[in-house]
Scaffold this active site. Sequence first.
Site, PDB file in Angstrom:
ATOM      1  CG  PHE A 106      -1.497   1.221   1.705  1.00 29.02           C
ATOM      2  CD1 PHE A 106      -2.111   2.114   0.839  1.00 29.02           C
ATOM      3  CD2 PHE A 106      -1.404   1.545   3.053  1.00 29.02           C
ATOM      4  CE1 PHE A 106      -2.627   3.313   1.307  1.00 29.02           C
ATOM      5  CE2 PHE A 106      -1.917   2.740   3.530  1.00 29.02           C
ATOM      6  CZ  PHE A 106      -2.516   3.633   2.653  1.00 29.02           C
TER       7      PHE A 106
ATOM      8  CG  ASP B  35       6.211  -6.619  -2.236  1.00 30.75           C
ATOM      9  OD1 ASP B  35       5.767  -7.710  -1.824  1.00 30.75           O
ATOM     10  OD2 ASP B  35       5.841  -5.518  -1.791  1.00 30.75           O
ATOM     11  CG  ASN B  36       7.548 -11.722   0.176  1.00 30.55           C
ATOM     12  OD1 ASN B  36       6.820 -10.747   0.312  1.00 30.55           O
ATOM     13  ND2 ASN B  36       7.745 -12.609   1.137  1.00 30.55           N
TER      14      ASN B  36
ATOM     15  CB  VAL C 179      14.206  -8.171   1.663  1.00 25.64           C
ATOM     16  CG1 VAL C 179      13.974  -7.467   0.334  1.00 25.64           C
ATOM     17  CG2 VAL C 179      13.096  -7.872   2.649  1.00 25.64           C
TER      18      VAL C 179
ATOM     19  CB  SER D 102       6.988  -5.333   7.594  1.00 20.01           C
ATOM     20  OG  SER D 102       6.401  -5.949   8.737  1.00 20.01           O
TER      21      SER D 102
ATOM     22  CE1 TYR E  24       4.721  -4.108  11.383  1.00 21.96           C
ATOM     23  CE2 TYR E  24       3.692  -2.724  13.054  1.00 21.96           C
ATOM     24  CZ  TYR E  24       4.211  -2.881  11.783  1.00 21.96           C
ATOM     25  OH  TYR E  24       4.241  -1.809  10.911  1.00 21.96           O
TER      26      TYR E  24
ATOM     27  NE  ARG F 243      -3.565  -1.882   7.447  1.00 26.50           N
ATOM     28  CZ  ARG F 243      -2.378  -1.512   6.940  1.00 26.50           C
ATOM     29  NH1 ARG F 243      -1.551  -0.784   7.652  1.00 26.50           N
ATOM     30  NH2 ARG F 243      -2.027  -1.875   5.736  1.00 26.50           N
TER      31      ARG F 243
END
Length: 316
Positions: free
Chosen positions: A12, A32-33, A57, A75, A145, A186
């Site tokens: 995002f 990015d994975n 990464v 993340s 986190y 979220r």
Amino acid sequence: MPRSIVTGGAGFIGSHLCEHLLANGHEVICIDNLLTGTTDNLAQIKSDRFTFLKYNVTNYLFINGELDYVFHLASPASPVDYLELPIQTMKVGALGTLNALGLAKAKNATFLLASTSEVYGDPEHHPQEETYWGNVNPIGPRGVYDEAKRFAEALTMAYSRYHGVKTRIARIFNTFGPRMRLKDGRVVPNFMCQALAKKPLTVYGDGSQTRSFCYVSDLVEGLYKLMMSSELDPTNIGNPSEMSILEFAKRINQLTGNSAGIVFEELPIDDPKYRRPNIGKAKRVLNWEPKIALAEGLERTLEWFKIEIARTAQSE
Ligand code: UDP
């Protein structure tokens, strides 16, 4: 031409940052994975200065050629995501940050860590300023986190002090806007999707907990300004306009003309009671402050959610 890497660039915030960097004349390598990101977020980028690499990464990271900036955003970032992906969250915060810092060191590039207001945990100081050390439960479900990001900050400072790497740390507060995943759990995607489906909004707890929402374009500009500054210590980037989640739910129902109301559900463990950035430092040092008012940000975001919901329904 400056050459930048964005880890988590298909996410995002990452995808908006890639666009911002391209608009500022950078060559951009997005890594990015696609665990929580998607190439859909990059579909509109047409520049020949842009490269996408699907890569995790957490593994050894190397890029050929010179590099000026490493923006490390990779993340999972939604509480629902990091509860479902606890080990990946800890690995990318720890090993991913180590690899990204190692790359910055090898290339003599400037490194920016996307840290978080979660380093403050359930804060006992309000609003949160950078000098506050936080109140985090290391073994609670959010600890994966929070502690990964706290470790990432410590590692970043170690690379700064020990190896002399030029580092920056942004503590990002709640951010919203187009390209949030519909089902990332979220509050903004949940409320928008529920309201557009004319369903009641799910407020957790009694809704008295507060958050302060920053529109994504403001956030990205803050990250960019921080990277271009010489500020080594952590800097809050967020919008200080605070409201309770109950108030926020009412606002979304009003905006969407949703008459289905609100239902109250259980409050998640360790859900912070208050969150509001003190952005005095960002104003002073970066000459940055948010420009987009909540009302305008919500309208833009709502328009995007309408289109995204229709697009997803079509492809299902
Ligand atoms: N929340 C809520 N309903 C939802 C999703 C979230 O009331 O459907 C609350 C959540 O408990 C928290 C706030 O909204 O207090 C913001 O949650 P979010 O997951 O967006 O991120 P957080 O700020 O907790 O990292």
